[in-house]
Design a protein around this motif. Structure first.
Motif, mmCIF file in Angstrom:
data_model
loop_
_atom_site.group_PDB
_atom_site.id
_atom_site.type_symbol
_atom_site.label_atom_id
_atom_site.label_comp_id
_atom_site.label_asym_id
_atom_site.label_seq_id
_atom_site.Cartn_x
_atom_site.Cartn_y
_atom_site.Cartn_z
ATOM 1 N N SER A 40 62.120 47.871 15.306
ATOM 2 C CA SER A 40 60.680 47.857 15.064
ATOM 3 C C SER A 40 60.013 47.108 16.214
ATOM 4 N N PRO A 41 58.695 47.169 16.296
ATOM 5 C CA PRO A 41 58.006 46.415 17.343
ATOM 6 C C PRO A 41 58.197 44.905 17.216
ATOM 7 N N TYR A 42 58.739 44.428 16.088
ATOM 8 C CA TYR A 42 58.925 42.996 15.860
ATOM 9 C C TYR A 42 60.312 42.491 16.240
ATOM 10 N N ARG A 43 61.104 43.323 16.892
ATOM 11 C CA ARG A 43 62.401 42.861 17.423
ATOM 12 C C ARG A 43 62.120 41.630 18.275
ATOM 13 N N ALA A 44 62.939 40.577 18.135
ATOM 14 C CA ALA A 44 62.603 39.334 18.824
ATOM 15 C C ALA A 44 63.826 38.487 19.136
ATOM 16 N N SER A 98 69.237 31.419 24.461
ATOM 17 C CA SER A 98 68.379 32.459 23.920
ATOM 18 C C SER A 98 69.194 33.244 22.893
ATOM 19 N N TYR A 99 68.554 33.549 21.767
ATOM 20 C CA TYR A 99 69.263 34.225 20.677
ATOM 21 C C TYR A 99 68.378 35.315 20.094
ATOM 22 N N GLU A 100 68.939 36.502 19.946
ATOM 23 C CA GLU A 100 68.204 37.596 19.305
ATOM 24 C C GLU A 100 68.285 37.410 17.793
ATOM 25 N N HIS A 101 67.204 36.893 17.227
ATOM 26 C CA HIS A 101 67.200 36.553 15.803
ATOM 27 C C HIS A 101 66.618 37.646 14.916
ATOM 28 N N HIS A 102 65.922 38.600 15.503
ATOM 29 C CA HIS A 102 65.346 39.680 14.691
ATOM 30 C C HIS A 102 65.797 41.009 15.286
ATOM 31 N N LYS A 103 67.000 41.398 14.874
ATOM 32 C CA LYS A 103 67.633 42.619 15.381
ATOM 33 C C LYS A 103 67.189 43.787 14.508
ATOM 34 N N THR A 104 66.023 44.294 14.813
ATOM 35 C CA THR A 104 65.448 45.370 14.030
ATOM 36 C C THR A 104 64.933 46.448 14.963
ATOM 37 N N TYR A 108 58.633 39.924 6.322
ATOM 38 C CA TYR A 108 58.870 41.285 6.810
ATOM 39 C C TYR A 108 59.279 42.213 5.673
ATOM 40 N N ASP A 109 58.953 43.500 5.843
ATOM 41 C CA ASP A 109 59.427 44.496 4.884
ATOM 42 C C ASP A 109 60.825 44.955 5.286
ATOM 43 N N LYS A 110 61.395 45.873 4.515
ATOM 44 C CA LYS A 110 62.773 46.325 4.753
ATOM 45 C C LYS A 110 62.952 47.025 6.095
ATOM 46 N N ASN A 111 61.843 47.450 6.730
ATOM 47 C CA ASN A 111 61.905 48.128 8.022
ATOM 48 C C ASN A 111 61.602 47.194 9.188
ATOM 49 N N GLY A 112 61.509 45.888 8.924
ATOM 50 C CA GLY A 112 61.263 44.923 9.981
ATOM 51 C C GLY A 112 59.819 44.858 10.446
ATOM 52 N N ILE A 113 58.896 45.293 9.604
ATOM 53 C CA ILE A 113 57.468 45.234 9.925
ATOM 54 C C ILE A 113 56.879 43.990 9.259
ATOM 55 N N MET A 114 56.169 43.188 10.043
ATOM 56 C CA MET A 114 55.592 41.952 9.510
ATOM 57 C C MET A 114 54.454 42.271 8.543
ATOM 58 N N LEU A 115 54.533 41.675 7.364
ATOM 59 C CA LEU A 115 53.500 41.844 6.340
ATOM 60 C C LEU A 115 52.706 40.570 6.111
ATOM 61 N N SER A 116 53.273 39.442 6.516
ATOM 62 C CA SER A 116 52.661 38.154 6.211
ATOM 63 C C SER A 116 52.982 37.168 7.318
#
Length: 157
Positions: A69-73, A61-67, A107-115
């Motif tokens: 934001s609610p999109y941390r994953a 398991s790897y934390e690939h989205h270290k942000t 994602y935008d610069k704040n880690g929020i998914m836009l697309s």
């Protein structure tokens, strides 16, 4: 306007020590040593190549989205033994992606998914450019669409 991008793999130094650990220790870490028995089927996130039959890989398991934001994953990834960090050219797409159904998340610069979209791997380059046409998209994550596993990040160049 020309839009250029670069795929960024994970750093080999982050994983090389795992291959020296006993299987019982890997298990305690939630990881698993495996021998590749199918090609393609074990995409390495360091080399951005499919591992060959008979190769040793570790599934972890790897934390690939270290942000923050609610999109941390985080999620499962494969890493090949002795894999070296892929160094790709501008707009270069590794062969590993050509035969996969992919999920692209911008994602935008704040880690929020836009697309978010699902594309055939042979159309990856055109779809990355299309997502980056939105100036608010700072980076894109590529996942394997069916299992949902993270592959790599794509940055603007």
């Amino acid at each position: 306007m020309t839009i250029n991008f670069k795929l960024k793999s994970l750093e080999d130094t982050e994983f090389s020590n795992l291959f020296q650990l006993e299987d019982s220790v890997l298990e305690e870490l939630g990881a698993k040593r495996m021998i590749v028995d199918e090609y393609p089927g074990f995409p390495c996130r360091v080399s951005l190549e499919d591992a060959q039959i008979g190769e040793e890989v570790i599934l972890l398991s790897y934390e690939h989205h270290k942000t923050n934001s609610p999109y941390r994953a985080s999620g499962p990834i494969f890493v090949r033994k002795n894999a070296k960090t892929a160094v790709l050219g501008v707009n270069e797409v590794p062969k590993m992606f050509h035969h996969r159904l992919l999920s692209l998340r911008g994602y935008d610069k704040n880690g929020i998914m836009l697309s978010a979209s699902v594309v055939e791997g042979q159309n990856l380059k055109e779809n990355l450019i299309q997502i980056f046409e939105n100036d608010k998209v700072s980076y894109i994550h590529i996942h394997n669409a069916k299992p949902g596993c993270y592959n790599c990040m794509v940055e603007r160049v």
